[in-house]
Write an enzyme that holds these catalytic residues in place. Structure first.
Site, PDB file in Angstrom:
ATOM      1  N   GLU A 137     -31.467 -14.672 -42.353  1.00  0.00           N
ATOM      2  CA  GLU A 137     -32.455 -13.965 -41.542  1.00  0.00           C
ATOM      3  C   GLU A 137     -33.679 -13.553 -42.363  1.00  0.00           C
ATOM      4  O   GLU A 137     -33.565 -13.131 -43.517  1.00  0.00           O
ATOM      5  CB  GLU A 137     -31.820 -12.721 -40.912  1.00  0.00           C
ATOM      6  CG  GLU A 137     -30.707 -13.043 -39.906  1.00  0.00           C
ATOM      7  CD  GLU A 137     -31.208 -13.716 -38.644  1.00  0.00           C
ATOM      8  OE1 GLU A 137     -32.434 -13.700 -38.404  1.00  0.00           O
ATOM      9  OE2 GLU A 137     -30.368 -14.262 -37.900  1.00  0.00           O
ATOM     10  N   ARG A 172     -27.021  -5.019 -26.088  1.00  0.00           N
ATOM     11  CA  ARG A 172     -26.660  -5.760 -24.868  1.00  0.00           C
ATOM     12  C   ARG A 172     -25.280  -5.343 -24.369  1.00  0.00           C
ATOM     13  O   ARG A 172     -25.037  -5.266 -23.170  1.00  0.00           O
ATOM     14  CB  ARG A 172     -26.691  -7.268 -25.172  1.00  0.00           C
ATOM     15  CG  ARG A 172     -26.255  -8.161 -24.022  1.00  0.00           C
ATOM     16  CD  ARG A 172     -26.308  -9.623 -24.423  1.00  0.00           C
ATOM     17  NE  ARG A 172     -25.459  -9.900 -25.573  1.00  0.00           N
ATOM     18  CZ  ARG A 172     -24.149 -10.169 -25.498  1.00  0.00           C
ATOM     19  NH1 ARG A 172     -23.538 -10.179 -24.317  1.00  0.00           N
ATOM     20  NH2 ARG A 172     -23.454 -10.435 -26.591  1.00  0.00           N
TER      21      ARG A 172
END
Length: 215
Positions: free
Chosen positions: A79, A89
């Site tokens: 990343e 979520r």
């Protein structure tokens, strides 16, 4: 001897395993002359980062590479950036589901990786492992850990270089997923991590960013 702390999450979201820590467990205790410290951390907001913090305090590593599961991705993806934003979520393993909140109150909007992610990708691809640099760590616990660890490295553990890498589902996790869901053998995931550590250790200078590439 240099020391590399490598962390992986426990299972979450109804899964029985997490390929992140399952692969970390397969790593040798030494890579390229560096001691490998393995640590399982909880998939829980705040507690995940705190577990890494405590291990940095205890082990005093030179590098920290945190590993997380990104189900649906077909490649191993180091990343590039962690952002100061939580927007879950699903609930974490303790039922927390922060929405539109900061990781660190009044902290910078983002931190960029301190690891040679482009070199890591090159080394994985040279050895037959699908890999690419990712520019989104999401807004779940993975990002919580990446941003927090980089914050620790910039503010308190200034001799430590940190970063984060996502891995696909393990093959056995895809059995009950929709047809075509990508997965990867755990041994290949472990090899990808090992190759990434080798690339990190081969890089003796600080990362410099020029036109979006590391040199």
């Amino acid at each position: 001897m240099k020391k590399v702390l490598i962390t992986g999450f426990d299972p979450f979201g109804g899964e029985k395993i997490n390929p992140a820590y399952e692969a970390v467990k397969l790593l040798p205790d030494e890579i390229s002359g560096a001691k490998i410290i393995k640590k399982e951390i909880p998939t829980v907001f705040q507690k995940g980062p705190e577990a890494v913090y405590e291990e940095i305090q205890s082990s005093k590593p030179d590098y920290v590479l945190c590993i997380g599961q990104a189900g649906g991705r077909s490649q191993v993806t180091p990343e590039w950036v962690g952002i100061n934003f939580r927007n879950a979520r699903i609930a974490d393993n303790e039922g927390n589901q922060p929405l539109q909140t900061s990781v660190v109150e009044n902290g910078p909007e983002a931190y960029f990786t301190m690891l040679p992610v482009f070199r890591m990708v090159e080394k994985m691809k040279e050895n037959g492992i699908p890999a690419s640099v990712s520019y989104t760590t999401g807004t779940y616990v993975c990002n919580d850990v990446m941003y927090s660890v980089l914050h620790y490295c910039h503010t308190e553990f200034k001799d430590v270089k940190g970063g984060f890498m996502h891995v696909p589902f393990a093959m056995e996790q895809t059995v009950n997923q929709p047809a075509g869901t990508p997965g990867m053998n755990l041994k290949d995931i472990a090899k990808a991590i090992e190759l990434s550590v080798e690339a990190m250790l081969e890089s003796d200078t600080d990362i410099k960013v020029v036109s979006g590439e590391t040199h």
